[in-house]
Design a protein around this motif. Structure first.
Motif: not given
Ligand SMILES: Nc1ncnc2c1ncn2[C@@H]1O[C@H](COP(=O)(O)OP(=O)(O)OP(=O)(O)O)[C@@H](O)[C@H]1O
Ligand SMILES: [Mg+2]
Lengths: 262, 280
Positions: B81-89
């Motif tokens: 839940a944390i990695g999928v959205p933030t790792l794009r940034l």
């Protein structure tokens, strides 16, 4: 059919068009050059080709596939490799390990195979080392295989980048100013290397400021100026093309004016 | 077993177990740093593993051989839940999001009766044995070492040094970053389960910012050149406060100093070894 084809390829940055509607076809085979004054958009063009910078407009096709929206890491498997204008070797890895990374796209073994050291994994690693040593041999760095890459001279790091790009036997090799910072002897041996790469069946597209290097090596030349493609044809004709002469004279004049007036 | 060894193990049982658990936590930090990311969520993942496993044992009465592997499920879901959205940034977002996670979870533990609120959970059966802890530690070190000496390890090291060049080599950088975060959540979750089942008590304040910084300092002190280096860092930082009693009040200050000193003077850590990156 051409190996690489761009159609109206454009990249805008706030307030400027770095690459402006470039439509260019690179045929299979040979050495092809992209030249142009500083800031003409050559590196930006390469960055779009290799998937590092998304185009603002236009399309790209490579080896029969539309790669306009494809990610950078997919290019390697399609057979596209490149070097960088400002060298990007992995300085804290050995020379051999650097070249091994160039084979990443072809290493299919999963984590289980890696951890259990299955025979398929061991075979692939051995083959990768053999191929990497051969690639180092081809650029004359075989003796430095176990040196840390950061300890190599500038010219050797450029050769290492070429070995890393060539180890997977790509169909297209993009070289961004491969002769930058090299002395005349190094440049001459680089020209021989590029020739051998092309003779081996890899199409070469290169950006270079050294005109002797470009003219002696290239089968075709394309000229960018302020992001626009202003000429595409034989190197001999480029010299007599008014727009090209003007672009270079303009750039040189601007440089002289800058030098004189600060 | 000779009597003196038996005595020794009995006296220092708690410390010995804690060393092993901290070794696993150091590895969970190592995995993330080894791909060039920074997460401050290791303590939060550990807490999720600790609480979820304690509930499985105490409320669902599941056997430990089920609870232990299952303890990584909740941490992995949160890591996704944390990695999928933030790792794009860019990399900073993961660090910030994971700090946030720890603080949010602390508030949740404090206010949810099921997990004991401020009192935490008491009387967790002591089911984690030293052999399990050290067995898993050895397996984890061996697996990470074997992975390090393969195309996967080369890809990790390449993207740590230069993600752009790594992507041109064909490394799917985002996939590797997410994979590393998930692996780190698994290790931290299991460490949480083991620690909960050897100390019999867990509370909401054990998994906040301070332990997160401590876990980071394990890897920074030891180094990330090899997986063992980070474990050495964990051992030193776990033993030091025991050796210098009274000093434990200053633990956070000390950890902060270690981070600063490591960054300034020992950028590669105490164990500044470089791993050979090939199997053949
Ligand atoms: N990320 C970016 N943001 C804003 N402007 C950029 C960016 N990258 C390139 N540019 C601009 O786009 C233009 C083209 O740059 P590019 O690097 O492609 O030129 P070049 O032809 O490779 O030049 P050189 O011969 O100096 O390497 C320049 O004006 C540059 O300042
Ligand atoms: Mg350039």
């Amino acid at each position: 059919m051409s190996l690489l084809q761009t159609e109206g390829l454009t990249r805008r940055y706030a307030g400027l068009v770095a690459v402006d509607a470039v439509t260019l076809a690179v045929p299979q085979g040979g050495v092809h050059a992209v030249i142009g004054p500083n800031g003409a958009g050559k590196t930006t063009f390469f960055n779009m080709l290799s998937g590092l910078v998304p185009p603002s407009e236009g399309t790209m096709r490579f080896a029969g596939q539309d790669i306009t929206r494809g990610k950078a890491h997919r290019r390697a498997a399609l057979g596209m490799a490149r070097t960088f204008q400002n060298i990007r070797v992995f300085t804290e890895m050995t020379v051999l390990e650097n070249v091994l990374t160039g084979l990443h796209a072809g290493m299919a073994c999963g984590l289980a195979g890696v951890v259990l050291r299955l025979s398929g994994f061991r075979r692939a690693e051995r083959a990768a080392v053999v191929a990497s040593r051969a690639a180092l041999d081809a650029v004359g760095l075989a003796d430095h295989a176990d040196a840390l890459s950061g300890s190599l001279s500038y010219g050797d790091q450029r050769r290492l980048e070429i070995a890393r790009a060539m180890v997977a036997k790509p169909r297209l090799l993009l070289l961004d100013e491969p002769a930058a910072g090299m002395n005349p002897a190094e440049t001459e041996s680089l020209a021989g290397l590029v020739r051998r790469i092309a003779d081996g069946g890899t199409t070469v597209l290169l950006v270079e400021h050294d005109m002797g290097f470009v003219m002696g090596l290239s089968d075709s030349v394309s000229v960018l100026n302020f992001g626009r493609l202003i000429y595409s044809g034989t190197p001999a004709q480029a010299r007599s093309e008014p727009a090209v002469v003007e672009a270079y004279l303009g750039a040189r004049l601007a440089e002289k004016l800058r030098a004189r007036h600060g | 077993m000779p009597a003196w060894l038996d005595d020794f193990l009995w006296t220092y049982q708690n410390l010995i177990n804690t060393l092993g658990v901290n070794g696993l936590l150091a590895l969970s930090m190592y995995v993330v740093l080894a791909v060039g990311q920074l997460s401050l969520g290791q303590a939060a993942f550990m807490g999720l593993g600790a609480y979820s496993s304690a509930l499985m044992t105490m409320k669902l009465h599941l056997p430990f051989f089920v609870v232990l592997p299952a303890s990584c499920v909740v941490p992995v879901l949160f890591a996704l839940a944390i990695g999928v959205p933030t790792l794009r940034l860019s990399g900073v977002y993961l660090a910030i999001a994971t700090i946030g996670l720890g603080e949010v979870l602390r508030t949740v533990y404090l206010n949810v009766d099921l997990v004991g609120g401020a009192l935490g959970l008491n009387g967790i059966p002591e089911r984690a044995e030293a052999w399990m802890i050290y067995g898993l530690l050895v397996v984890a070190i061996a697996a990470l070492w074997l992975i390090g000496r393969s195309h996967v390890g080369r890809a990790m090291e390449a993207m740590r040094q230069d993600p752009v060049a790594a992507s041109v080599m064909g490394v799917d950088v985002q996939r590797y970053q997410l994979g590393a975060l998930l692996a780190s959540a698994v290790l931290a979750g299991i460490a949480g389960c083991l620690s909960a089942h050897q100390s019999s008590f867990i509370g909401p304040n054990e998994y906040g910012f301070e332990p997160a910084v401590t876990i980071l300092s394990f890897a920074l002190l030891g180094g990330i050149g090899t997986p063992v280096a980070s474990v050495v860092g964990a051992f030193i930082l776990t033993l030091l406060p025991e050796l210098l009693r009274g000093f434990s009040d200053l633990r956070l200050v000390f950890n902060g100093l270690i981070i600063v000193a490591a960054v300034l003077f020992l950028p590669r850590g105490l164990v500044a070894l470089r791993m050979r990156r090939r199997a053949a």
